[in-house]
Design a protein around this motif. Structure first.
Motif, mmCIF file in Angstrom:
data_model
loop_
_atom_site.group_PDB
_atom_site.id
_atom_site.type_symbol
_atom_site.label_atom_id
_atom_site.label_comp_id
_atom_site.label_asym_id
_atom_site.label_seq_id
_atom_site.Cartn_x
_atom_site.Cartn_y
_atom_site.Cartn_z
ATOM 1 N N LEU A 94 -37.106 -124.901 -132.801
ATOM 2 C CA LEU A 94 -35.941 -125.675 -133.278
ATOM 3 C C LEU A 94 -34.715 -125.166 -132.666
ATOM 4 N N VAL A 100 -31.138 -130.876 -137.317
ATOM 5 C CA VAL A 100 -32.271 -131.255 -136.299
ATOM 6 C C VAL A 100 -32.494 -132.568 -137.153
ATOM 7 N N SER A 101 -33.043 -133.633 -135.964
ATOM 8 C CA SER A 101 -33.476 -134.957 -136.637
ATOM 9 C C SER A 101 -35.111 -134.599 -137.270
ATOM 10 N N GLU A 104 -37.155 -134.081 -134.381
ATOM 11 C CA GLU A 104 -37.103 -132.953 -133.664
ATOM 12 C C GLU A 104 -38.046 -131.879 -134.710
ATOM 13 N N ALA A 108 -41.218 -129.578 -133.515
ATOM 14 C CA ALA A 108 -41.252 -128.330 -133.457
ATOM 15 C C ALA A 108 -42.319 -127.649 -134.473
#
Ligand code: ADP
Ligand code: MG
Length: 199
Positions: A94, A100-101, A104, A108
């Motif tokens: 991340l 973060v979306s 995303e 991760a």
């Protein structure tokens, strides 16, 4: 978007759920292991929650790296390094973004799951936590509720399998017919995502 506070809630929701389910996890581990999985994770996630109470990491990545490190230092056995690696590698992937979306995070988390398979050498079907992690990460694109269902189904599907990794593998065919403790606790971890999201 998911911020550091979301990831902190994820960890505290996991700690609460592991606390509630510790006896069940230990009972599963007494059937095919050494009866410590519940107490191992209870000790680990209690320490994680306490640490996150004390420290306030500013980013999602920093929350997970801290949690992973704490698990590695407080939980012995197989599950400490494996869970710790999962969270630490997810956190590292991340980076230092303040938010973060979900997409995303899904990417991760896949990096975290890959780190677990590299460390433990388990593949899907070996009757380990990987049997819940892989379906969960595959379903994450469809949201937290879908990931939760996938993890629970993955954990349930370990029952008829023969263990090929970890302590349960020493039992050979006698490991058949019991649900894997680590896959069961992964279902709790993944279910806690939806809880953290609802708050
Ligand atoms: P220990 O086996 O050292 O007593 P725990 O009881 O806390 O540790 O955790 C057992 C769980 O760890 C298993 O149910 C399994 O899901 C997971 N596990 C063990 N070995 C591996 C491995 N090589 N790869 C992935 N998961 C593993
Ligand atoms: Mg054990």
């Amino acid at each position: 978007m998911l911020d550091a506070d979301f990831f902190r809630r994820w960890m505290t929701a996991t700690a609460a759920s592991v606390d509630r389910e510790a006896e069940r996890l230990t009972a599963l581990d007494s059937a095919i292991g050494d009866a410590d999985h519940g107490s191992n994770l209870q000790r680990g996630f209690t320490a994680v929650a306490a640490e996150l109470d004390k420290e306030t990491p500013a980013t999602p990545g920093a929350v997970l790296v801290l949690a992973g490190r704490k698990l590695i230092s407080t939980v012995g056995g197989a599950s400490g390094p494996l869970y710790g690696t999962l969270l630490r590698a997810t956190g590292k992937a991340l980076g230092d973004a303040p938010e973060v979306s979900e997409a995303e995070f899904a990417g991760a988390f896949r990096a975290g799951v890959d780190a677990v398979t590299r460390l433990g050498g388990a593949a899907p079907g070996d009757k380990t936590m990987v049997d819940a992690l892989v379906p969960a990460v595959d379903a994450l694109g469809d949201g937290f509720a879908a990931a939760r269902t996938a993890a629970e189904e993955g954990a349930a599907a370990t029952t008829p399998l023969q263990a090929r990794k970890g302590r349960a593998s020493y039992l050979g065919e006698r490991s058949i017919g019991h649900q894997d403790p680590g896959a069961t606790s992964v279902a709790l971890l993944v279910a806690a995502l939806a809880e953290a999201d609802a708050k």
